[in-house]
Design a protein around this motif. Structure first.
Motif, PDB file in Angstrom:
ATOM      1  N   SER A 146       0.813  -1.215   0.000  1.00 31.17           N
ATOM      2  CA  SER A 146       0.000   0.000   0.000  1.00 31.17           C
ATOM      3  C   SER A 146       0.849   1.268   0.000  1.00 31.17           C
ATOM      4  O   SER A 146       2.062   1.246   0.256  1.00 31.17           O
ATOM      5  CB  SER A 146      -0.924   0.015   1.227  1.00 31.17           C
ATOM      6  N   GLU A 150       2.248  -0.693   3.896  1.00 30.00           N
ATOM      7  CA  GLU A 150       1.752  -1.964   4.441  1.00 30.00           C
ATOM      8  C   GLU A 150       1.892  -3.061   3.395  1.00 30.00           C
ATOM      9  O   GLU A 150       1.707  -2.825   2.204  1.00 30.00           O
ATOM     10  CB  GLU A 150       0.276  -1.852   4.818  1.00 30.00           C
ATOM     11  N   ARG A 152      -0.149  -6.194   2.668  1.00 27.94           N
ATOM     12  CA  ARG A 152      -1.454  -6.597   3.174  1.00 27.94           C
ATOM     13  C   ARG A 152      -2.216  -7.502   2.219  1.00 27.94           C
ATOM     14  O   ARG A 152      -1.975  -7.532   1.018  1.00 27.94           O
ATOM     15  CB  ARG A 152      -2.295  -5.364   3.494  1.00 27.94           C
ATOM     16  N   GLU A 155      -7.826  -7.174   4.999  1.00 30.81           N
ATOM     17  CA  GLU A 155      -7.647  -6.354   6.196  1.00 30.81           C
ATOM     18  C   GLU A 155      -6.542  -6.862   7.103  1.00 30.81           C
ATOM     19  O   GLU A 155      -6.416  -6.419   8.247  1.00 30.81           O
ATOM     20  CB  GLU A 155      -8.969  -6.295   6.989  1.00 30.81           C
ATOM     21  N   CYS A 157      -2.412  -7.409   7.789  1.00 27.25           N
ATOM     22  CA  CYS A 157      -1.116  -6.853   7.412  1.00 27.25           C
ATOM     23  C   CYS A 157       0.025  -7.658   8.041  1.00 27.25           C
ATOM     24  O   CYS A 157      -0.126  -8.223   9.135  1.00 27.25           O
ATOM     25  CB  CYS A 157      -1.002  -5.408   7.894  1.00 27.25           C
ATOM     26  N   ASP A 159       3.049  -7.939  10.236  1.00 29.80           N
ATOM     27  CA  ASP A 159       3.369  -7.184  11.446  1.00 29.80           C
ATOM     28  C   ASP A 159       4.594  -7.822  12.106  1.00 29.80           C
ATOM     29  O   ASP A 159       4.647  -9.045  12.277  1.00 29.80           O
ATOM     30  CB  ASP A 159       2.155  -7.224  12.387  1.00 29.80           C
ATOM     31  N   CYS A 170      -4.887  -4.712  10.027  1.00 24.16           N
ATOM     32  CA  CYS A 170      -4.237  -3.465   9.629  1.00 24.16           C
ATOM     33  C   CYS A 170      -4.771  -2.315  10.480  1.00 24.16           C
ATOM     34  O   CYS A 170      -5.983  -2.154  10.630  1.00 24.16           O
ATOM     35  CB  CYS A 170      -4.506  -3.172   8.155  1.00 24.16           C
ATOM     36  N   HIS A 171      -3.853  -1.512  11.051  1.00 23.87           N
ATOM     37  CA  HIS A 171      -4.287  -0.412  11.902  1.00 23.87           C
ATOM     38  C   HIS A 171      -3.982   0.968  11.315  1.00 23.87           C
ATOM     39  O   HIS A 171      -4.451   1.980  11.812  1.00 23.87           O
ATOM     40  CB  HIS A 171      -3.673  -0.518  13.301  1.00 23.87           C
ATOM     41  N   GLY A 172      -3.172   1.020  10.244  1.00 25.91           N
ATOM     42  CA  GLY A 172      -2.912   2.287   9.574  1.00 25.91           C
ATOM     43  C   GLY A 172      -1.996   3.239  10.310  1.00 25.91           C
ATOM     44  O   GLY A 172      -1.836   4.389   9.902  1.00 25.91           O
ATOM     45  N   GLN A 177       3.904  -2.323  11.326  1.00 22.43           N
ATOM     46  CA  GLN A 177       3.370  -2.739  10.022  1.00 22.43           C
ATOM     47  C   GLN A 177       3.924  -1.912   8.860  1.00 22.43           C
ATOM     48  O   GLN A 177       3.426  -1.993   7.746  1.00 22.43           O
ATOM     49  CB  GLN A 177       1.837  -2.639  10.038  1.00 22.43           C
ATOM     50  N   TYR A 178       4.989  -1.139   9.130  1.00 29.69           N
ATOM     51  CA  TYR A 178       5.547  -0.287   8.080  1.00 29.69           C
ATOM     52  C   TYR A 178       6.773  -0.941   7.451  1.00 29.69           C
ATOM     53  O   TYR A 178       7.715  -1.320   8.146  1.00 29.69           O
ATOM     54  CB  TYR A 178       5.933   1.077   8.655  1.00 29.69           C
TER      55      TYR A 178
END
Length: 233
Positions: A146, A150, A152, A155, A157, A159, A170-172, A177-178
């Motif tokens: 993304s 992410e 992914r 939903e 990701c 982690d 995924c928490h954004g 998760q980066y």
């Protein structure tokens, strides 16, 4: 939300064309009702103190036709009428096998007569936080990379918190998760640890190891990478 948990004004329900009479037995009606409520001038609200009765029969009163996936058939009808160009994402999931979904011309005509908004309007105004696969910077056979870094699938990701690489909702918020992908080195570097995504020596699991040009197990190549879609840092 399950279709049986909606409560709707009778006249507005009729105005929206009630349920699609081409639907088979069960499935998809909750999505159709939700989408067209928003897109055709209404709102769907959560009322915490409301009560809706839902009665289950002891046995199914319908005759289920053999060899027909009714849920897929209903969802294809839904996609054909309401999802516009975004229907392609659903068709990818079912191998582009739409099957016999019947005639949807009357439902398309209903949408036109009601002056309903586009599905892009729905995404932009009602569900702007939804991740759209087409917005991905890169993609592989099943995974998407993304704009927010992410890796992914739907939903879930990748982690990493210092031990195992896991799938987590995924928490954004970037953090664990980066991931930073470099198409020149083919490294997928974890944002906070600065180590690289790797495949274990026995090729049975995903790990994180120190980045090194000499390690072929940390080099990844997406089938599709669009450099013009930059990460949102």
């Amino acid at each position: 939300m399950a279709g049986g948990l909606f409560s709707i004004d009778r006249e507005f329900f009729k105005k929206l064309g009630t349920y699609d009479d081409g639907f088979d037995i069960w499935g998809g009606e909750n999505l159709e009702l939700s989408f067209k409520t928003w897109m055709c001038g209404g709102t769907l609200e959560i009322i915490p103190c409301s009560h809706v009765g839902h009665i289950f029969r002891k046995r199914s009163p319908y005759k289920w036709r053999t060899g027909v996936n009714v849920l897929k058939r209903n969802n294809v009808r839904l996609a054909e009428v309401w999802l516009d160009e975004y229907s392609e994402y659903y068709y990818q999931r079912i191998g582009h096998d739409r099957g016999d979904y019947g005639d949807v011309s009357s439902r398309k005509r209903l949408r036109e007569e009601l002056g309903c908004k586009s599905f892009k309007w729905y995404l932009d105004n009602i569900f702007p936080e939804l991740f759209i696969p087409g917005d991905a910077v890169a993609s592989g056979e099943f995974w998407l990379y993304s704009k927010t870094g992410e890796i992914r699938r739907d939903e879930a990701c990748l982690d990493y918190a210092g031990s195992d690489v896991i799938l987590y909702p995924c928490h954004g918020a970037k953090g664990n998760q980066y991931w930073e992908y470099d198409p020149e080195t083919n490294f997928v570097q974890h944002g906070s640890s600065k180590n690289c995504l790797a495949i274990s020596e026995d090729k049975k699991k995903i790990t994180v190891e120190k980045c090194s040009e000499e390690n072929p197990r940390i080099k990844w190549k997406f089938e599709k990478f669009e450099a013009t879609k930059k990460l949102q840092l």
